[in-house]
Design a protein around this motif. Structure first.
Motif, PDB file in Angstrom:
ATOM      1  N   ASP A 184      42.806  39.460  36.179  1.00 19.24           N
ATOM      2  CA  ASP A 184      43.468  39.037  37.441  1.00 19.24           C
ATOM      3  C   ASP A 184      43.127  39.507  38.869  1.00 19.24           C
ATOM      4  N   ALA A 185      41.537  39.508  38.708  1.00 19.77           N
ATOM      5  CA  ALA A 185      41.215  40.000  40.178  1.00 19.77           C
ATOM      6  C   ALA A 185      41.300  38.763  41.186  1.00 19.77           C
ATOM      7  N   ARG A 186      41.534  39.422  42.375  1.00 15.76           N
ATOM      8  CA  ARG A 186      41.361  38.443  43.569  1.00 15.76           C
ATOM      9  C   ARG A 186      40.550  39.052  44.751  1.00 15.76           C
ATOM     10  N   ILE A 187      39.447  38.476  45.161  1.00 16.49           N
ATOM     11  CA  ILE A 187      38.612  38.884  46.108  1.00 16.49           C
ATOM     12  C   ILE A 187      38.942  38.117  47.305  1.00 16.49           C
ATOM     13  N   THR A 188      39.405  38.248  48.236  1.00 18.03           N
ATOM     14  CA  THR A 188      39.862  37.311  49.394  1.00 18.03           C
ATOM     15  C   THR A 188      39.368  37.716  50.637  1.00 18.03           C
ATOM     16  N   ARG A 189      38.623  36.887  51.422  1.00 18.71           N
ATOM     17  CA  ARG A 189      38.016  36.739  52.616  1.00 18.71           C
ATOM     18  C   ARG A 189      38.793  36.568  53.778  1.00 18.71           C
ATOM     19  N   ALA A 190      38.428  37.162  54.927  1.00 13.28           N
ATOM     20  CA  ALA A 190      39.408  36.825  56.037  1.00 13.28           C
ATOM     21  C   ALA A 190      39.759  35.508  56.324  1.00 13.28           C
ATOM     22  N   ASN A 191      38.685  34.575  56.068  1.00 13.06           N
ATOM     23  CA  ASN A 191      39.122  33.389  56.380  1.00 13.06           C
ATOM     24  C   ASN A 191      39.843  32.281  55.439  1.00 13.06           C
ATOM     25  N   GLY A 192      40.466  33.320  54.323  1.00 16.89           N
ATOM     26  CA  GLY A 192      41.131  32.569  53.321  1.00 16.89           C
ATOM     27  C   GLY A 192      40.442  32.184  52.126  1.00 16.89           C
ATOM     28  N   ASP A 193      38.994  31.983  52.129  1.00 20.86           N
ATOM     29  CA  ASP A 193      38.376  31.878  50.880  1.00 20.86           C
ATOM     30  C   ASP A 193      38.544  32.942  50.112  1.00 20.86           C
ATOM     31  N   TYR A 194      38.387  32.545  48.767  1.00 23.34           N
ATOM     32  CA  TYR A 194      38.465  33.615  47.581  1.00 23.34           C
ATOM     33  C   TYR A 194      38.049  33.442  46.429  1.00 23.34           C
ATOM     34  N   VAL A 195      37.915  34.486  45.612  1.00 28.22           N
ATOM     35  CA  VAL A 195      37.349  34.302  44.280  1.00 28.22           C
ATOM     36  C   VAL A 195      38.396  35.053  43.442  1.00 28.22           C
ATOM     37  N   LEU A 196      38.682  34.165  42.027  1.00 31.92           N
ATOM     38  CA  LEU A 196      39.397  34.782  41.100  1.00 31.92           C
ATOM     39  C   LEU A 196      38.430  35.225  40.155  1.00 31.92           C
ATOM     40  N   TRP A 197      38.680  36.271  39.483  1.00 37.13           N
ATOM     41  CA  TRP A 197      37.765  36.549  38.418  1.00 37.13           C
ATOM     42  C   TRP A 197      38.383  37.766  37.517  1.00 37.13           C
ATOM     43  N   ASN A 198      37.875  37.251  36.390  1.00 33.24           N
ATOM     44  CA  ASN A 198      38.165  37.917  34.970  1.00 33.24           C
ATOM     45  C   ASN A 198      36.816  38.226  34.396  1.00 33.24           C
ATOM     46  N   GLY A 199      36.525  39.661  34.069  1.00 37.65           N
ATOM     47  CA  GLY A 199      35.002  40.068  33.641  1.00 37.65           C
ATOM     48  C   GLY A 199      35.412  40.985  32.371  1.00 37.65           C
ATOM     49  N   ASN A 200      34.521  40.939  31.258  1.00 36.27           N
ATOM     50  CA  ASN A 200      34.273  42.042  30.174  1.00 36.27           C
ATOM     51  C   ASN A 200      32.872  42.475  30.182  1.00 36.27           C
ATOM     52  N   ARG A 201      32.764  43.677  30.341  1.00 36.38           N
ATOM     53  CA  ARG A 201      31.491  44.262  30.326  1.00 36.38           C
ATOM     54  C   ARG A 201      31.226  45.434  29.305  1.00 36.38           C
ATOM     55  N   VAL A 202      30.111  45.568  28.853  1.00 39.10           N
ATOM     56  CA  VAL A 202      29.700  46.906  28.440  1.00 39.10           C
ATOM     57  C   VAL A 202      28.747  47.367  29.169  1.00 39.10           C
ATOM     58  N   ILE A 203      28.992  48.836  29.518  1.00 41.22           N
ATOM     59  CA  ILE A 203      28.004  49.593  30.203  1.00 41.22           C
ATOM     60  C   ILE A 203      27.379  50.540  29.512  1.00 41.22           C
TER      61      ILE A 203
END
Length: 303
Positions: A184-203
């Motif tokens: 449930d990640a949300r990355i929101t820019r000042a102009n209202g544009d956004y990215v909703l993101w779910n990720g599964n990684r192995v490092i």
């Protein structure tokens, strides 16, 4: 969207219903048949950039929660990294405040650590962070099975707001391996544009194992998949991504320096020309990558 009290704004029922339908239509994702070639290309670019930004953002958070100190992680990574002028010189800006709360009287773990950047704190990387990262550690993250769960309180990198939950687990050996789940990640820019993101990684650590208490020679590879939704200039679309060739991340470099990620709009056929491939390079440390879509390759700059 701002809400209005009905006592102040009295719209006729039909007008209110029509307004809601209009707002829903504005937010509706276009179907494949409605998309022009130019829109398909825009979606391909924004999907790749949104995925890269999300990977980079939560990789930075991973470095920070490992870097707090040697009790809970490596120490000396992320904003806590040392500039190389000597083992006793810490580069953490004085505007960062740590709060440590022991959650049990039986021992040092579990422990909750808050990294507080206040109203704005600029690090050596030139980025200004504000707000707080709050992490609960079940044990030291270098120990097999230990888990760290991070949440965010009004956290921003420059003007971009970060929300969601990140869960890191040490998967054990051989070598150091971590699973990183972002929900449930949300990355929101000042102009209202956004990215909703779910990720599964192995490092997985691939270099630097012979110096376990020194991070500067560490190299990691990243595998996994993700999905997201992006709003960019009024165009909303969902997408998925898969790391095809493992991403390579050196401790001393802010960006991934090698690896390939395939991304595509949701519902797109696997052989569509609008499936994109993001190539991080051949090992050089820079923010440049190449992106291939519709049989053309472009050089792009990453966040």
């Amino acid at each position: 969207m701002k809400s209005f009290h009905s006592s102040t704004y009295r719209l006729p029922l039909l007008a209110a219903g029509g307004l809601l339908l209009l707002l829903s239509a504005c937010k509706k994702e276009k179907s494949a048949s409605e998309l022009s070639p130019q829109e398909e290309q825009t979606i391909a670019f924004t999907s790749a950039r949104s995925d890269a930004q999300s990977h980079g953002t939560f990789d930075d958070i991973f470095d920070n929660i490992l870097g707090v100190n040697s009790e809970v992680g490596f120490g000396n990574t992320g904003v806590f990294g040392r500039p190389g002028s000597g083992p006793g010189v810490d580069s953490i800006p004085p505007c960062v405040q740590l709060t440590v709360v022991r959650l049990s009287q039986q021992g040092p773990f579990p422990v909750r650590i808050s990294i507080d950047f206040g109203s704005g704190c600029t690090g050596r990387d030139g980025r200004t962070r504000s707000g707080r990262i709050v992490t609960d550690y079940s044990g030291r993250l270098l120990d097999s099975g230990s888990v760290a769960i991070s949440t965010f309180e009004n956290y921003r990198i420059d003007s971009i707001r970060i929300q969601g939950v990140q869960r890191v687990r040490n998967l054990g050996g051989p070598g150091r391996r971590f699973s990183v789940e972002v929900h449930d990640a949300r990355i929101t820019r000042a102009n209202g544009d956004y990215v909703l993101w779910n990720g599964n990684r192995v490092i997985t650590q691939t270099e630097g194992q012979l110096t376990p208490n020194l991070a500067i020679d560490d190299v990691f590879t990243v595998t996994g998949a993700a999905s997201g939704q992006t709003r960019n200039s009024g165009l909303i679309h969902t997408w998925t991504s898969t790391i095809e060739l493992p991403l390579r991340k050196r401790f001393t470099c802010r960006w991934f320096s090698a690896g390939t990620v395939r991304s595509s709009r949701s519902g797109l056929a696997g052989n569509s020309p609008w499936v994109g491939l993001l190539h991080y390079g051949q090992g050089q440390c820079d923010n440049l990558a190449s992106f291939t879509v519709n049989n053309s390759t472009y050089q792009i700059s990453l966040p």
